[in-house]
Every structure is written in structure tokens, then in C-alpha cells.
Write a protein that holds these residues in place. Structure first.
Motif, short mmCIF file in Angstrom:
data_model
loop_
_atom_site.label_atom_id
_atom_site.label_comp_id
_atom_site.label_asym_id
_atom_site.label_seq_id
_atom_site.Cartn_x
_atom_site.Cartn_y
_atom_site.Cartn_z
N ILE A 15 38.73 6.23 11.03
CA ILE A 15 39.92 6.33 10.16
C ILE A 15 40.48 7.74 10.18
O ILE A 15 41.68 7.96 10.17
CB ILE A 15 39.61 5.84 8.73
CG1 ILE A 15 40.91 5.65 7.95
CG2 ILE A 15 38.64 6.76 7.99
CD1 ILE A 15 40.79 4.83 6.69
N THR A 16 39.60 8.76 10.28
CA THR A 16 40.05 10.16 10.32
C THR A 16 40.87 10.41 11.58
O THR A 16 41.97 10.98 11.53
CB THR A 16 38.84 11.12 10.29
OG1 THR A 16 37.99 10.74 9.21
CG2 THR A 16 39.27 12.56 10.11
N CYS A 174 31.82 -3.55 4.30
CA CYS A 174 32.75 -2.74 3.52
C CYS A 174 33.97 -2.49 4.38
O CYS A 174 33.86 -1.93 5.47
CB CYS A 174 32.07 -1.42 3.13
SG CYS A 174 33.17 -0.29 2.24
N MET A 175 35.12 -2.93 3.91
CA MET A 175 36.32 -2.83 4.74
C MET A 175 37.47 -2.16 3.99
O MET A 175 37.74 -2.51 2.84
CB MET A 175 36.75 -4.23 5.18
CG MET A 175 37.87 -4.20 6.19
SD MET A 175 37.99 -5.78 7.02
CE MET A 175 39.48 -5.52 7.95
N LEU A 176 38.10 -1.19 4.64
CA LEU A 176 39.24 -0.49 4.05
C LEU A 176 40.50 -0.90 4.79
O LEU A 176 40.56 -0.80 6.01
CB LEU A 176 39.01 1.02 4.16
CG LEU A 176 39.91 1.90 3.27
CD1 LEU A 176 39.19 3.20 2.93
CD2 LEU A 176 41.23 2.23 3.93
N HIS A 185 46.45 -1.74 8.84
CA HIS A 185 45.28 -1.60 9.71
C HIS A 185 43.99 -1.72 8.89
O HIS A 185 43.93 -1.21 7.76
CB HIS A 185 45.32 -0.26 10.45
CG HIS A 185 46.60 -0.05 11.19
ND1 HIS A 185 46.83 -0.59 12.43
CD2 HIS A 185 47.75 0.59 10.84
CE1 HIS A 185 48.05 -0.27 12.84
NE2 HIS A 185 48.64 0.43 11.88
N GLY A 186 42.99 -2.37 9.46
CA GLY A 186 41.72 -2.57 8.76
C GLY A 186 40.59 -1.80 9.42
O GLY A 186 40.45 -1.82 10.65
N PHE A 187 39.80 -1.11 8.61
CA PHE A 187 38.69 -0.29 9.10
C PHE A 187 37.40 -0.78 8.43
O PHE A 187 37.36 -0.94 7.22
CB PHE A 187 38.91 1.18 8.74
CG PHE A 187 40.20 1.75 9.26
CD1 PHE A 187 40.23 2.46 10.45
CD2 PHE A 187 41.40 1.56 8.58
CE1 PHE A 187 41.42 2.98 10.95
CE2 PHE A 187 42.59 2.07 9.05
CZ PHE A 187 42.60 2.78 10.25
N THR A 188 36.36 -0.99 9.24
CA THR A 188 35.08 -1.46 8.70
C THR A 188 34.07 -0.33 8.74
O THR A 188 33.97 0.41 9.73
CB THR A 188 34.56 -2.67 9.52
OG1 THR A 188 35.58 -3.68 9.52
CG2 THR A 188 33.29 -3.25 8.91
N THR A 199 38.80 -1.82 13.15
CA THR A 199 38.35 -3.13 13.67
C THR A 199 39.48 -4.16 13.64
O THR A 199 39.44 -5.17 14.32
CB THR A 199 37.17 -3.67 12.84
OG1 THR A 199 37.53 -3.62 11.45
CG2 THR A 199 35.90 -2.86 13.06
N HIS A 200 40.50 -3.92 12.80
CA HIS A 200 41.61 -4.87 12.66
C HIS A 200 42.94 -4.11 12.81
O HIS A 200 43.60 -3.82 11.81
CB HIS A 200 41.55 -5.56 11.30
CG HIS A 200 40.37 -6.44 11.09
ND1 HIS A 200 39.08 -5.94 11.02
CD2 HIS A 200 40.26 -7.79 10.93
CE1 HIS A 200 38.24 -6.94 10.82
NE2 HIS A 200 38.93 -8.06 10.77
#
Length: 341
Positions: A15-16, A174-176, A185-188, A199-200
Motif C-alpha cells: 500500500i505504501t 484483514c483487508m483495507l 483498490h483492495g489490499f490484504t 490483491t484487488h
């Protein structure tokens, strides 16, 4: 040891890295937003860790009790609020914070002030903590219009002025899920790395879904259009298959499923809650922002949800959000009802 596989794991889109890539598209950017987001991400990691060990650490339902050392033990939602307030203030990039847990807005002292206002629900669905159901954090970010003393008015703006919104879901993983205004956008969270990994990418909600999500226990108090719509979901007259009902009772979990699979999430006004139940600033706006960015819609029963202008920080509103075509149907029923009346 598989060195090739390990090398690949260092080339992940964290994510960074993702946010820094986005930042590079704006040469005038000073990195303030990136720093703010990194503090929100840290808060999410902390809360995820606390949620995972809540039973062991006795964080469930114990606010007001003291431990052997005489320290007060905090319930998970109180702890989560403290975590996010501290993380946001220490970022040095915020001026006003509005939390579901605090009656009044928090104004950051001048030495730590920045140009952003953050609205958040530190632990949405906290009534589900004791039974292990997915819960989450919801947040929205505004930019300050001025550099004077911040006031509550600085966050009482329509949702269409938000610059970013997201949620972090603490469940089986845990998904952000985040939008900065250019898609969703999805981050796991990879626990072995302690990093959120993309991841998404570019989530798009299906144009129409076969799931509706609503608390049917309130059905006797609903208005006409909601009653008609749910009836239509269960007993379609056009020969199409009936929709499936899925309702967790945790907004983050229900909206997350709606975003990925399509369909509609409804929390209408009713006789018990004539102005609706969900809070505009830190529940309705962020989720509506994400839905629209993913190609869906969000409607209050009267207008586009993001066009609402809240008058109070804990104001409530009805909400219908999800797949574009499904929300169009409920809009048509409300328009029809308005014509009759």
C-alpha cells in the motif's frame, strides 16, 4: 530455500508503494497525504492485532473494570478509538477529527496541525465483537479550505468534497479498501510481512447483483417504496430469479460483500428511526464514495447520498447503495411514490 520465490515477494505492490506511485503523478505534492495514510494504515494494523487476540487479552466487554495493577481495561472499541486519535494527531497532518466514539470533534493543537480533516468510525459493528463476526474501521478524509483556526464547520461538508475514503475489515483476513478518487483498490494484510499487499486492483461492482442486504426485522416499520422493493426481490413478477438475502449486521462486512459480488445494501428510514440509523459523515459518506468510485450508486431515498450537507457531526441518514441497476430500481419506486403524494 526457494530464493526465486523470496525475491518475488520483495517485488510486491504494498500500500505504501502504491500511494507513493500515485503521489508521483502530482509533482506539486509534498507527501502530506502519503504520511497521513501511513498513520491510518498503522492504526489498522494495531486494531487488527488487538481484534485477533481480543479474547485472550480480555478486551471483550470489560470497559470500566480494572486489572491486577489497578489499570482500567478497555473495551476494543474504546481502545480502537484511542489508537486512531493518537495515530492521526501524531501524523502532524490533521486539524479536525470526528469519531463515532466522541461526542464532540477533536481539534488538534497548533504545533501538530496539518491540512486534513478525518472522519472515522474506529470499530464499526462492535456489537458483533463477542461472537467473532467481521468488524471494521471506516474513514473519510477532507482537505481544509483555509489555514485559520479549524472549526466543526470544516467537516460539515458534502461527501462529494471528500478527497479519499476507505475501510479496513478485520475478518478471516484483514483487508483495507481504499479510494483516493481514482477507482477503488483492495489490499490484504500479509501477517508474515506485516504489510498490506495489493490483491484487488481497480474493484468494479457488477452492474446488477442477485443479493439484497437489509434488516428484515424492521419490515413492519418501513415506508412504501422499501417494502415494495424487498417484495420485488423475494417475489419477482418478471420471471427473473428471486434475490438472495444476506445480512451480517456489520456495515463493513455487508458493504464489502456488496462491492465484490454486486447487489444492494439498504438501511432505510422507518417509523422507529425516521431520519435513518447510519451516520452521515463516517458511515454513509465513505461507503457512498467507494460505491460510486467502483461504478455503483448511493441514494438516500431523496437524493444522491454524496450531495447531502450534514448540519451536525453525528447526523443520520437513510441509505441505499450498491449495483447501479439495483439502486436505479429503488430510485424509480421513490420517484413513483413522490408523484402519488
Amino acid at each position: 530455500m526457494d530464493h526465486a520465490a523470496d525475491a518475488h515477494r520483495t517485488d510486491l505492490m504494498t500500500i505504501t508503494r502504491f500511494v507513493l506511485n500515485e503521489q508521483s503523478k502530482y509533482p506539486e505534492s509534498r507527501g502530506d497525504f502519503t504520511i497521513l495514510l501511513s498513520h491510518i494504515v498503522l492504526g489498522c494494523k494495531f486494531v487488527c492485532s488487538a481484534v485477533n487476540k481480543a479474547g485472550l487479552a480480555k478486551l471483550i466487554g470489560l470497559a470500566g473494570e480494572t486489572n491486577i495493577q489497578g489499570e482500567e481495561q478497555k473495551k476494543l472499541d474504546v481502545l480502537s478509538n484511542d489508537v486512531f486519535v493518537n495515530a492521526l494527531i501524531s501524523s502532524g497532518r490533521t486539524s479536525v477529527l470526528v469519531s463515532e466514539e466522541d461526542e464532540e470533534a477533536t481539534f488538534v493543537e497548533p504545533s501538530h496541525r496539518g491540512k486534513y480533516c478525518v472522519v472515522f468510525d474506529p470499530l464499526d459493528g462492535s456489537s458483533n465483537i463477542d461472537c467473532g463476526v467481521s468488524i471494521g474501521t471506516i474513514f473519510g478524509i477532507y482537505t481544509l479550505d483555509h489555514t485559520d483556526e479549524p472549526t466543526t464547520e470544516d467537516v460539515l461538508k458534502p461527501g462529494n468534497e471528500m478527497v479519499a475514503a476507505g475501510y479496513c475489515m478485520y475478518g478471516s483476513s484483514c483487508m483495507l479498501v481504499l479510494s483516493t478518487g481514482t477507482g477503488v483498490h483492495g489490499f490484504t494484510l500479509d501477517p508474515s510481512l506485516g504489510e498490506f499487499i495489493l490483491t484487488h486492483p481497480d474493484i468494479k461492482i457488477p452492474k446488477k447483483g442477485n443479493i439484497y442486504s437489509v434488516n428484515e426485522g424492521n419490515a413492519q416499520n418501513w415506508d412504501g417504496p422499501t417494502t415494495k422493493y424487498v417484495e420485488k426481490c423475494k417475489f419477482p413478477k418478471d420471471g427473473s430469479p428471486a434475490k438472495s438475502l444476506r445480512y451480517v449486521g456489520s456495515m463493513v462486512a455487508d458493504v464489502h460483500r456488496t462491492l465484490l459480488y454486486g447487489g444492494i445494501f439498504l438501511y432505510p428510514a422507518d417509523k422507529k428511526s425516521p431520519t435513518g440509523k447510519l451516520r452521515v459523515l463516517y458511515e454513509v459518506f465513505p461507503m457512498s464514495f467507494l460505491m460510486e468510485q467502483a461504478g455503483g450508486q448511493a441514494f438516500t431515498g431523496q437524493k444522491r447520498a454524496l450531495d447531502l450537507v450534514p448540519e451536525k457531526i453525528h447526523e443520520r441518514s437513510p441509505i441505499f447503495l450498491g449495483s447501479y441497476d439495483d439502486v436505479e430500481e429503488i430510485k424509480a419506486l421513490y420517484a413513483e411514490d413522490e408523484k402519488k403524494n
